[in-house]
Design a protein around this motif. Structure first.
Motif, PDB file in Angstrom:
ATOM      1  N   GLU A  48       0.827  -1.203   0.000  1.00 19.50           N
ATOM      2  CA  GLU A  48       0.000   0.000   0.000  1.00 19.50           C
ATOM      3  C   GLU A  48       0.865   1.259   0.000  1.00 19.50           C
ATOM      4  O   GLU A  48       0.551   2.240  -0.682  1.00 19.50           O
ATOM      5  N   MET A  49       1.972   1.232   0.743  1.00 19.82           N
ATOM      6  CA  MET A  49       2.881   2.381   0.731  1.00 19.82           C
ATOM      7  C   MET A  49       3.475   2.576  -0.654  1.00 19.82           C
ATOM      8  O   MET A  49       3.582   3.716  -1.138  1.00 19.82           O
ATOM      9  N   GLU A  52       1.378   4.365  -3.103  1.00 21.17           N
ATOM     10  CA  GLU A  52       1.339   5.812  -2.878  1.00 21.17           C
ATOM     11  C   GLU A  52       2.692   6.464  -3.136  1.00 21.17           C
ATOM     12  O   GLU A  52       2.911   7.624  -2.806  1.00 21.17           O
ATOM     13  N   GLY A  53       3.618   5.699  -3.712  1.00 23.56           N
ATOM     14  CA  GLY A  53       4.896   6.259  -4.115  1.00 23.56           C
ATOM     15  C   GLY A  53       5.969   6.253  -3.053  1.00 23.56           C
ATOM     16  O   GLY A  53       6.996   6.931  -3.207  1.00 23.56           O
ATOM     17  N   VAL A  54       5.772   5.499  -1.979  1.00 27.66           N
ATOM     18  CA  VAL A  54       6.749   5.453  -0.891  1.00 27.66           C
ATOM     19  C   VAL A  54       7.322   4.047  -0.789  1.00 27.66           C
ATOM     20  O   VAL A  54       6.599   3.077  -0.557  1.00 27.66           O
ATOM     21  N   ARG A  55       8.627   3.943  -0.955  1.00 29.68           N
ATOM     22  CA  ARG A  55       9.303   2.655  -0.856  1.00 29.68           C
ATOM     23  C   ARG A  55       9.749   2.433   0.582  1.00 29.68           C
ATOM     24  O   ARG A  55      10.385   3.299   1.185  1.00 29.68           O
ATOM     25  N   ALA A  56       9.388   1.289   1.134  1.00 33.83           N
ATOM     26  CA  ALA A  56       9.805   0.932   2.492  1.00 33.83           C
ATOM     27  C   ALA A  56      10.334  -0.487   2.467  1.00 33.83           C
ATOM     28  O   ALA A  56      10.035  -1.278   1.561  1.00 33.83           O
ATOM     29  N   LEU A 163       0.051   9.369   4.706  1.00 38.32           N
ATOM     30  CA  LEU A 163      -0.203   8.129   3.977  1.00 38.32           C
ATOM     31  C   LEU A 163      -1.474   7.457   4.468  1.00 38.32           C
ATOM     32  O   LEU A 163      -1.853   7.572   5.632  1.00 38.32           O
ATOM     33  N   SER A 164      -2.106   6.698   3.584  1.00 38.96           N
ATOM     34  CA  SER A 164      -3.335   5.984   3.949  1.00 38.96           C
ATOM     35  C   SER A 164      -3.085   4.952   5.044  1.00 38.96           C
ATOM     36  O   SER A 164      -3.943   4.725   5.895  1.00 38.96           O
ATOM     37  N   LYS A 168      -5.335   4.974   8.448  1.00 35.83           N
ATOM     38  CA  LYS A 168      -6.142   3.792   8.800  1.00 35.83           C
ATOM     39  C   LYS A 168      -5.642   3.074  10.051  1.00 35.83           C
ATOM     40  O   LYS A 168      -6.194   2.035  10.430  1.00 35.83           O
ATOM     41  N   GLY A 169      -4.596   3.580  10.679  1.00 32.48           N
ATOM     42  CA  GLY A 169      -4.099   2.958  11.896  1.00 32.48           C
ATOM     43  C   GLY A 169      -3.356   1.662  11.668  1.00 32.48           C
ATOM     44  O   GLY A 169      -3.312   0.792  12.544  1.00 32.48           O
ATOM     45  N   LEU A 170      -2.718   1.547  10.506  1.00 34.45           N
ATOM     46  CA  LEU A 170      -1.961   0.325  10.191  1.00 34.45           C
ATOM     47  C   LEU A 170      -0.497   0.438  10.590  1.00 34.45           C
ATOM     48  O   LEU A 170       0.198  -0.585  10.635  1.00 34.45           O
ATOM     49  N   VAL A 171      -0.033   1.663  10.855  1.00 31.45           N
ATOM     50  CA  VAL A 171       1.375   1.862  11.226  1.00 31.45           C
ATOM     51  C   VAL A 171       1.462   2.910  12.330  1.00 31.45           C
ATOM     52  O   VAL A 171       0.556   3.742  12.510  1.00 31.45           O
ATOM     53  N   TYR A 172       2.611   2.866  13.047  1.00 33.86           N
ATOM     54  CA  TYR A 172       2.893   3.855  14.083  1.00 33.86           C
ATOM     55  C   TYR A 172       4.384   4.194  13.991  1.00 33.86           C
ATOM     56  O   TYR A 172       5.230   3.305  14.163  1.00 33.86           O
TER      57      TYR A 172
END
Length: 382
Positions: A48-49, A52-56, A163-164, A168-172
């Motif tokens: 999902e990241m 949105e154009g973010v590589r992790a 970021l989405s 949505k509370g998927l990351v902190y």
């Protein structure tokens, strides 16, 4: 940096001290995020990241940790005339690529919407340029809200809060050593865990996540405002289950709550001199600050000893580098309170295992795997 404080750091880092101090002025190259694995898999979050154009990337040791890479440093434009002065926390945020918001703004030149404005810390560090979304007259009628969009900064990093996966509370967003603290504590399902310094809720939420919501957590912090932040973060992540937040000075929890001898695990992450926080624009702490912090920190460990069952474990952690706030505080807990120092059962390679008198601790620092400065020790009630 004050000479007395430099000498305190030399007790630990010796000839590497000046190199250490220089390293603290720059941010780590990796910015870490804890994936909320009760809501999403690592793979789903990374995908999902990327959409949105973010590589992790996944961390190699901590299963719930992913990271993004920081870019920079960049040279800032020299022809921007108008200036906004901000506090140090806001300056660091803008320096890392964040937009500028009203809290933290101290003063400003006259400017109009659409103007390019330099952002400078109160100590004179030029950290970025924003395109103003309000005029200066509007700025000082605001209590909150966007002041300027970041168009140039010393470093750049993805804006995780936009970021989405964050919404949505998927990351902190959480530093890797802070995650390691909970993993070293190893809370179990069914245990009663007390967090004596809980806000903003990173470690509290991690305990809930780690035990799949099947532990019981009492989360103390000293003010209503701090507890409000903690509640908001936990609710957003869906990690408020079985957590009792209490606004209270937890140094006295052993006196005012019926918890003595009933708690399985305790987190103590007390106020400290924050010398390990990166990047650090100014070193304004003194040895007097360090000594006062050490006295304050010991009070939380005294309370933790009263709360714990026999054999219960406390994880003591700080984001500072002084021996007086780390090894010496833990040594006090062993010598004066009767704790036993214990080693972590989980291996983690990116920190130094250190021995001091009759204790063992774990030090993170910029000279070891580009970490922030951090310290963890585990203590068992005999």
């Amino acid at each position: 940096m004050q000479e007395g404080l430099l000498n305190e750091l030399r007790r630990v880092y010796g000839s590497l001290t000046l190199r250490l101090v220089e390293s603290l002025k720059t941010p780590p190259r990796r910015l870490y995020i804890r994936v909320n694995t009760l809501r999403a898999s690592i793979e789903a979050v990374l995908e999902e990241m990327e959409r949105e154009g973010v590589r992790a990337w996944r961390d190699g040791e901590i299963g719930e940790a992913v990271y993004v890479e920081l870019k920079g440093p960049y040279k800032l434009p020299g022809d921007v005339e108008k200036t906004i002065v901000v506090d140090e926390k806001t300056a660091v945020s803008v320096m890392m690529g964040s937009n500028l918001y009203r809290p933290g703004v101290l003063k400003a030149d006259s400017f109009r919407r659409g103007d390019m404005v330099r952002v400078v810390s109160k100590h004179g560090f030029y950290v970025g340029v924003v395109e103003a979304t309000v005029s200066s007259s509007e700025l000082f009628r605001m209590n909150s809200g966007l002041v300027g969009v970041n168009v140039a900064s010393v470093y750049s990093a993805p804006r995780i809060s936009e970021l989405s996966v964050y919404r949505k509370g998927l990351v902190y967003p959480q530093g890797l050593p802070a995650m390691v603290t909970t993993i070293f504590l190893d809370p179990r399902e069914g245990e009663l865990v007390v967090d004596l310094n809980a806000s903003p809720g990173g470690k509290t939420g991690h305990v809930v996540q780690y035990t799949r919501g099947r532990s019981r957590v009492i989360a103390f912090d000293r003010s209503e405002s701090k507890i409000t932040v903690l509640k908001s973060n936990l609710e957003k992540l869906g990690l408020a289950m079985n957590v009792l937040p209490i606004p209270y000075d937890s140094r006295y929890a052993h006196l005012d709550f019926n918890l003595n001898g009933r708690v399985d695990k305790v987190l103590v992450d007390p106020p400290c001199s924050n010398i390990g926080v990166r990047p650090k624009l100014v070193f304004d702490k003194t040895m007097s600050d360090v000594s006062n912090n050490a006295s304050y920190q010991k009070q939380f460990l005294k309370t933790a000893h009263s709360l714990l069952k026999k054999g219960g474990i406390v994880a003591y952690s700080t984001c500072t580098l002084t021996s007086k706030e780390n090894e010496e505080v833990v040594s006090y807990a062993v010598r004066e309170l009767g704790f036993e120092s214990v080693e972590a059962e989980t291996l983690f390679t990116r920190c130094d295992k250190v021995y001091f008198e009759n204790i063992v601790g774990y030090r993170f620092h910029p000279l070891n795997s580009d970490m922030p400065g951090y310290f963890i020790a585990l203590l068992r009630k005999a």
